[in-house]
Structure formats: C-alpha cells, structure tokens
Design a protein around this motif. Structure first.
Motif, PDB file in Angstrom:
ATOM      1  N   TYR A   1       5.919   4.810  -8.474  1.00 42.68           N
ATOM      2  CA  TYR A   1       5.926   3.634  -7.594  1.00 42.68           C
ATOM      3  C   TYR A   1       7.354   3.195  -7.273  1.00 42.68           C
ATOM      4  O   TYR A   1       7.749   3.066  -6.132  1.00 42.68           O
TER       5      TYR A   1
ATOM      6  N   VAL B   1       1.453   7.039  -3.707  1.00 45.94           N
ATOM      7  CA  VAL B   1       0.267   7.694  -4.261  1.00 45.94           C
ATOM      8  C   VAL B   1      -0.540   8.419  -3.188  1.00 45.94           C
ATOM      9  O   VAL B   1      -0.913   9.566  -3.351  1.00 45.94           O
ATOM     10  N   LYS B   2      -0.775   7.730  -2.062  1.00 46.28           N
ATOM     11  CA  LYS B   2      -1.768   8.250  -1.113  1.00 46.28           C
ATOM     12  C   LYS B   2      -1.168   8.858   0.138  1.00 46.28           C
ATOM     13  O   LYS B   2      -1.601   9.888   0.614  1.00 46.28           O
ATOM     14  N   PHE B   3      -0.213   8.161   0.726  1.00 44.16           N
ATOM     15  CA  PHE B   3       0.387   8.674   1.956  1.00 44.16           C
ATOM     16  C   PHE B   3       1.798   8.124   2.054  1.00 44.16           C
ATOM     17  O   PHE B   3       2.172   7.222   1.335  1.00 44.16           O
TER      18      PHE B   3
ATOM     19  N   ARG C   1       0.828  -1.218   0.000  1.00 45.36           N
ATOM     20  CA  ARG C   1       0.000   0.000   0.000  1.00 45.36           C
ATOM     21  C   ARG C   1       0.859   1.264   0.000  1.00 45.36           C
ATOM     22  O   ARG C   1       0.374   2.339  -0.317  1.00 45.36           O
ATOM     23  N   TYR C   2       2.139   1.134   0.406  1.00 44.08           N
ATOM     24  CA  TYR C   2       3.014   2.310   0.407  1.00 44.08           C
ATOM     25  C   TYR C   2       3.604   2.445  -0.986  1.00 44.08           C
ATOM     26  O   TYR C   2       4.655   1.897  -1.291  1.00 44.08           O
ATOM     27  N   ASP C   3       2.875   3.154  -1.849  1.00 43.23           N
ATOM     28  CA  ASP C   3       3.277   3.235  -3.253  1.00 43.23           C
ATOM     29  C   ASP C   3       3.556   4.668  -3.679  1.00 43.23           C
ATOM     30  O   ASP C   3       3.757   4.941  -4.838  1.00 43.23           O
TER      31      ASP C   3
END
Lengths: 395, 479
Positions: free
Chosen positions: A270, A254-256, A250-252
């Motif tokens: 990424y 993009v979001k946080f 999820r750590y890509d």
C-alpha cells in the motif's frame, strides 16, 4: 509537454476532446497521475456515450493536473503546459488552438478549467449540478465535481449541452427530466447582475470591461459585498480534500493502477505504491482530507463546512431574489507562471476562493475573458442567451 | 467472595434476502464460482456510482418493524474508510448518522422467564469480499462475489447477561427475520454472524467493566463457549491479576477453545466516517411505509395461537408448523383449498417434513405449492385417490410442477367405482389361487389377506379397500 495525453489519429470531423478524467474505452484514462498511467476503463462515461451517439468523434484525451485539483494542470505526471515565457497555459486552450475540435469536455473540481480559459478567446459553461451525468467520471470530490464544456462561442456550448444534459439512471444524483424541463421553462432572462466588489478588489481583473459589455446589451449592474460567499473557498477546500482522500483510497496497488515492485508485505505494498505514484500536491490534499475527517476534527472542520455550504446556498438565494446573476473574476491574477506555483504550494487552494463559490453549491456558470457569471439553478439557457448577445455586440 | 454479573451487547449481521447486491445489479446469491458475480461497481473501479437497491431499504424497514423499532423517515448512507485487500474501494458504504431503524425491543424467554432486550439501531451496509489464502504459493487471492452483498446490522443495548440469554436472543431474531423473509439467517453460510461485546462487574454495581469484543462468531455453540471462556478469563484477571484487561477486539479459536487478541493493525484506527455525497437521502413517505407494513407476517406465536384456537390443531402440530414461514404459508393455502386444516397438518408434519429431512433440506426451502397440496388432500378425502397413491403423487409434486388430479388420471391412480370390473378382477385372482380359497374355507381367516393384497396390486391400489374386501369375501364364499 503534452497537451493530449493520448490522441486518436483519425481524420474524422465533428471532433470533441475529453479531459483525462473522463473514462473512454478506446483510449486510456490517467487522471494525470502516474497511478493510472495506461489505465483503460472497461466502460465509457455517459457523456462520451451520448456525444458519440449524437455523431461526435473522440479527438483525444487532454492533459489534466493530477486528479484535477491543482491550479492549471501543472501537477500532471505528463508535464505542465507552459508557453515560451514560462506562463502556465491550460492544456485545453492549446488543444483548441488552430484545430477544428468543436469543444473540450472536462470535469471542473477546483476551477482549473476556468483558469485555463481566462486569458483566451474560449468560453466555458458549467451546467447546474445534476443535469449532466457523472457516470464514468474518475471521482475526486463528488459533491461538487461537474462536467463542463469549453468551446469557441455560445452556440457551440449550447449544441454540446443539449446532447449531454439529461437524466441518467446510473447516477443517483442525476435530476429527473421532468423537473429539469419545468425548471428550465420557468428560468428568467438575465436583466440584473450583481458584481462581488470585494472579489474584484483582490484581483488584477477589474469590473469595468464586464460592466460595459453587460450594459451594452441592456443588462443593469450593481456592486454588492460577497459576505459569506467569501468563505466558499475555505469550506470547499475542506470538503474537496475529504472526498478526494476517500475517492483515491481505492488506488492501493492491489487491484488496478500502479503497484510498487518494492514490498514484502501488504502494508508496504500500500504505502510504497501510493508513495511512488502520487505527486506532492495530491499527497498534501490526502493528508489534509484525512485530518478534517478525523474524529477530533470532524465537527469543527468537515461538518462545519457542510453547514457553511448551506449558509452560502441561502445567501445565494437572497442575492437571486434581487439579481439574476452574480459576476466575479476567475482568479486573482490574469496570468500564472510556473514560478508562481513553485513559490506557493497552496496557490491552488487560495485561488479556490473565486471558483468555489459556484462549485460548492453546484450553480451554472459561464466564463468569458476572465469573468465568471453565475446564474440561478437551471439558468443555463439564460446564461447562454446573455453570452450570445454579448458576442453579437462584439464586446 | 465477590459475585460477578456479565454484561453483553450484540452486533448481529444478517445478509438481506435480495436477488441483487446493494448498489449494483450483480447477483447476491450464495454459491457462485469465485469472482463470477462481479462488475466494475462492486470491484471498486473508478467512475461507477452507487444506485441503492430499493428492496434492501424495504427489508431494512421490515426488520425494524419486526423488532418494534422506530423507522427513520429520512435515512442516509455514510462512508467508512479503512484499507484491507478484500475491500475494493477502501471504504465501506454503511449508515452512521441516520440509520434506517432505532429504538426497538425483542422479547426473549429463558429458564429465568421473559425479558426485553432493547435494540439500539439497525443499519444497512455492504459486505466486503473474501480473502482466500494459498499456503502453497504463500499468496492471498481475493474473491469479490460478496462485496456489496446487502447486510443489516442489528445493534442491541448491553441488556444480555448470560450465554443462555444470548442464544435465546439470537434464536428469536432468527425466527422473526426468517418469518418476515428478511434473511434466511443461516449461520453456516455466513448469512448471520455476530460480534459479542462483553464485560463483567461486581453484582449490583452500576459501573461497566473493561469491554472486549469477540468478532465474527458464526455458530451458536461457539458463541456459548466463547462467552463462557471470556467470562472466566475476565474474572480470573480481576481476581488473580493474571493479566490486565484492556479494551480490545479478540478472535475466538473454536478448535483450541481460546480467544486471542487481534493485532492492533486489524482493529485500530479512525474510520473517518462522512456522508456519501453520491447517495441522496432516502425519504420514506407514508405510502411507502404503509406498503411495507402491509407485508408484515403475523408473529409466529400469534399464528400458533390462531392455529390452535381457530383451526383446531393440537399445540404440538401448531408448534411444528410455526417453526417455518414456508411451512405456514403452505399450510394456510392448502387449508384454504381443501377446508381440512387438521388433515393438512398431518400431511405436512408426517409426510412433507420427512421428505425434507430425507433430502437434507431446511423447512424454509420448501417450495411445495400449498394450493396443489390442498387439491391432493381433497382427492384422498373424496375417495378419488387412495392414500398410498397420493403419497406417490406427493413425492412427484416435490420436484415437479404437476396438477395432482391430471397426474392421477394420466397415471391410472383414480379409484375405480366400477364394481363389475372389480368383481371380474377378483374372480380372476380367486380362480388362480384355489389353495388360498380352500385355506380360507377351512377356517384360516388370514388366507383372505393374501388374496386381498393380490387383488389390490392388480387394481394398482385404485379401489376403496372396504368395497374390495366385501366383494372378495362374497366371491370367495361363492367359489
């Protein structure tokens, strides 16, 4: 050298520290990684919430190895904690030294916390999987990660356990209170302990001291062969890496979390974010985890490990038919140095063979003076009673 | 010349009709503001754990029961790993190893007769978010409203052989799933979409040809065109060697009327499935299974036959009503209240359907209380409210929750039986229009109608027309 990654500067009493895998809203939670440097959660972990409600105050966030899978915190983005002679010292033991912090609450995934206290006077308890909520824990290897407690004595461990244990609707693996209570009520006192002799044979720690202490409080001891339990380390390394790969995907950028400033398209975003923010050991684990889940390897590695987990669980059951607990050393050495991990990148995986035995099947475990004692499911109180008796004997 | 046959299998995604998402309590309803229905869980923030929405499992079971599937009594969720910016956790929670339903059949009817299409499996999963591309600033924005909206994917065996069969299959699925309230199956809102797996082979051959998958089709007409295009492309490739067929995923461009191979990056990859350790296996015991089974509706054609045989409706009327579960529910409860199913059918088909059309609503959007419709019809049949006034009341009932009888009383819609009162109103009207009276008396029969209309207006329609007519003629003759 950071023992606390972030700290409250309160003059409050009744302090507890949390390792930096446990989400707090007042302080950032980093998982020891550049990826989450400065990350502040929108919500608080259930353990934090419960302890606050019970009147405890947050002392600070204790340094952890990156995503908690290393030997003793040496892979933290915020630096390894060592003493003057270059020995690795767990950040937890440093935090607890000369303070009035009652306990540190941590997440045990690969045994780093057990190794962190093995050369200290501190005691450690990992309760049965499912008794303490994992809501608000930065996920790494969900099927084995457990909230654990490090304190100075059995009664502090018990005090904290009584606050944090209990069903939580926000965690689908949390056990019902009614089952927890009935299991606890039927738990047997510890009268006979099996020592895994081949595990002692590969450790600097010998069994004598522990046997003497147990016998002094009227507990019988016997040596047994660990049999299939010796495969726990390999199986857990596979399961842990696979789940870790998935959980950190999820750590890509993009979001946080960290985002590289060096990209021209989404693939570079990424790749560069993850390349720049993750450390070497974690990258190894991610690659290993991807490999064991690939179509070619799933059956012979991941699925096989799930089967090994079941076989280990059955082997444990047959040991527990005769004995009330299992004793083994925490690690192969009494002390690890920074050089040890520099020389052997896979040391954390190798040392897993000692700690993974109770992790892979989620059984309650206490640690004192470099020994682990594993009890039956829900036998926390019996383990704590035993610990209390040993403390009383001054052993 | 070689004759070819087409082999098609479908993967149909339908959005399950739940109020909340599959693993968190965010709203799953369509049409919210961008990123309005989101929480830390469906945004993929670390530390949130999935809690399975029980309703999703029940709708999954219902779908399986409607499609004659076996329900797996122990069903598990798995993680499917891939990177895409609309997927916040970089994995989709879905079912691979033990999906909720397996081995079903759906009977379809086409111009060639009826045929069974086998269902391989139905699995539950979460939807991903939506990327919104802004060409002006050359950026992409993410809307997470749809992430974790519950879907079920219905995977058929490759039993379909033409666009006509595909359309019949989709319509049949839609009808069954709507009837069971599993999904509203609205393709234009994306709550039903499908992937078409297609290959061709010489007729009679038992070897499958090279398969292509056309992804994310969301209209019946586009599906038909895409299938026809692909079949032609495949035949062309085999006959003329114009291109080499490869197993690939393609995108249909409905405006250009062509399919295009998707970039490898969008499709390639090993999804590295593994069981989700945060979701305990779901055990469906007999009690739960039976309680869901009890909620299953009659199949539409069973209902239709019952309407004709037992309730005396015409084939046409029964056909009209069984197009929608909402209409059927309304019909059945109204009939139970008033005991006049034929009359209810007339009201629903002529008036209610017309009103729905006027408001551009689908039949499934009908929220009329059948019990109250029954009361209204009874008022008309008992002669308490005139038919014209009842229609006015019906249009109010469409928007407001009113009791028809109370409303009729309050607004003066109750038919008067007081002949003295009616007579006095008639006398006043007749006195005010001596010309019409004279015309009538001189033989112009039609003149009576204008007097009749005036009287009805004065009476606000609350009079039995027969009574009014008799009294009127009587009074005019005496005048």
């Amino acid at each position: 050298m950071k023992t606390f990654i972030n700290k409250t500067d309160s003059k409050l009493t009744n302090l507890v520290a949390f390792d930096d895998m446990i989400l707090t809203t007042e302080l950032p939670t980093t998982a020891g990684s550049k990826m989450l440097d400065g990350y502040v959660s929108l919500f608080e972990a259930e353990v934090v919430n419960k302890l606050k409600k019970a009147g405890y105050n947050l002392a600070g966030k204790v340094n952890v190895g990156e995503f908690n899978v290393d030997l003793m915190g040496e892979t933290s983005y915020f630096g390894a904690v060592t003493d003057e002679s270059g020995n690795l010292v767990g950040a937890i033991s440093e935090v607890m030294k000369d303070t009035d912090i009652v306990a540190t609450i941590a997440v045990d995934v690969n045994g780093a916390q057990r190794r962190a206290v093995m050369a200290t006077d501190l005691v450690y308890l990992k309760p049965t999987y499912g008794t303490v909520s994992r809501f608000g824990i930065i996920p790494t290897a969900c099927s084995g990660e457990s909230v654990c407690v490090i304190a100075r004595n059995a009664s502090d461990l018990e005090k904290i356990l009584n606050v944090i244990a209990g069903h939580d609707d926000k965690d689908g693996t949390s056990i019902d209170d009614s089952r927890m209570n009935s299991e606890k009520a039927s738990a047997k006192a510890i009268e006979k302990v099996a020592f895994l002799k081949d595990m002692f044979a590969i450790s600097e720690k010998d069994a004598c001291e522990a046997k003497k202490a147990l016998e002094s409080v009227g507990v019988a001891t016997a040596d047994i062969d660990s049999g299939v339990l010796s495969k726990a380390g390999s199986a857990w390394n596979i399961l842990m890496s696979a789940e870790l790969t998935n959980n950190v995907s999820r750590y890509d950028g993009v979001k946080f979390g960290y985002r590289s400033s060096n990209y021209t398209n989404i693939d570079e975003l990424y790749t560069n974010s993850r390349t720049e923010a993750f450390g070497e050991l974690l990258k190894t684990a991610i690659l290993y985890g991807s490999e064991v889940l690939s179509t070619n390897n799933y059956d012979k590695m991941y699925d096989k490990s799930l089967r090994v987990r079941r076989v280990i669980s059955e082997a444990m059951d047959s040991i527990f038919a005769e004995y009330d607990a299992i004793a083994l050393p925490v690690a192969s050495k009494k002390v690890f140095t920074a050089k040890d991990v520099a020389d052997n990148a896979y040391l954390a995986y190798e040392e897993s063979r000692f700690t993974a035995i109770s992790t892979i099947v989620g059984l309650p475990t206490i640690v004192k003076c470099g020994y682990q004692i594993i009890g039956r499911a829900f036998a926390e109180n019996a383990l704590l009673d035993l610990l209390r008796k040993i403390e009383k004997e001054g052993a | 010349m070689t004759k070819y046959e087409t082999v098609i299998g479908l993967e149909v995604h339908v959005e399950l009709a739940t109020k909340s998402k599959i693993f968190c309590s965010c709203s799953a309803e369509f049409g919210a503001e961008q990123n309005e229905s989101v929480c830390p869980a469906c945004c993929g923030m670390p530390g949130m754990l999935p809690i399975v929405n029980k309703k999703v499992v029940e709708l999954g079971m219902t779908a399986g029961m409607m499609l004659n599937c076996d329900i797996n009594r122990v069903t598990t969720f798995d993680k499917k790993n891939y990177y895409y910016p609309d997927l916040p956790t970089s994995y989709q929670t879905t079912q691979l190893f033990a999906p909720i339903c397996v081995n079903g059949t759906v009977e379809i009817t086409t111009s060639k007769g009826t045929k069974n299409v086998r269902i391989k499996q139905i699995h539950m999963e979460e939807d991903a978010g939506k990327l919104v591309h802004d060409d002006w600033t050359d950026t992409s924005l993410v809307d997470f409203n749809r992430t974790s909206v519950p879907l079920c994917e219905i995977v058929s065996q490759p039993d379909l052989s033409s666009a006509e069969e595909v359309v019949a299959y989709l319509e049949r699925l839609r009808s069954l799933l709507r009837f069971a309230k599993v999904s509203d199956c609205r393709m234009e809102q994306g709550s039903m979409r499908c992937d078409v797996n297609l290959s061709i082979r010489p007729e009679g051959s038992d070897k499958l040809g090279v398969r292509t998958e056309i992804k994310n089709m969301n209209s019946i007409s586009a599906i038909t065109r895409a299938i026809e295009y692909e079949v032609a492309r495949h035949i062309d490739a085999l006959e003329t060697g114009s291109e080499e067929l490869v197993q690939e995923t393609r995108r249909w461009d409905d405006i250009k009327g062509k399919s295009y191979a998707m970039r490898n990056k969008e499709t390639a990859g090993d999804y590295r499935y593994f069981p989700d350790p945060n979701i305990m296996p779901i055990v469906i015991d007999d009690e739960w299974y039976d309680s869901v089974k009890k909620t299953l509706p009659e199949f539409p054609e069973v209902k239709k036959a019952r309407y004709v045989d037992k309730l005396g409706l015409t084939e046409y009327d029964a056909d009209q009503l069984t197009r929608s579960r909402a209409l059927c529910d309304c019909f059945e409860s109204a009939s139970a209240t008033c005991g006049m199913p034929k009359e209810v059918a007339n009201w629903l088909i002529s008036d209610v359907m017309k009103m729905l059309n006027k408001k551009s609503m689908t039949f499934d959007m009908l929220s009329l209380d059948g019990n109250k419709l029954g009361q209204l019809i009874k008022l008309v049949e008992d002669g308490k409210v005139s038919r014209a006034n009842a229609k006015k009341i019906l249009s109010i009932m469409f928007d407001e929750d009113i009791n028809p009888e109370e409303y009729a009383e309050k607004n003066g819609y109750i038919v008067s039986n007081d002949t003295d009162q009616i007579a006095s109103i008639i006398s006043a009207v007749v006195a005010g229009d001596p010309k019409a009276v004279a015309d009538y008396k001189s033989g112009k029969e039609k003149a009576i109608m204008s007097l009749f209309g005036k009287c009805m207006r004065e009476l606000k329609g609350n009079c039995d027309p027969q009574v009014l007519k008799e009294l009127l003629i009587d009074i005019v003759n005496k005048a």
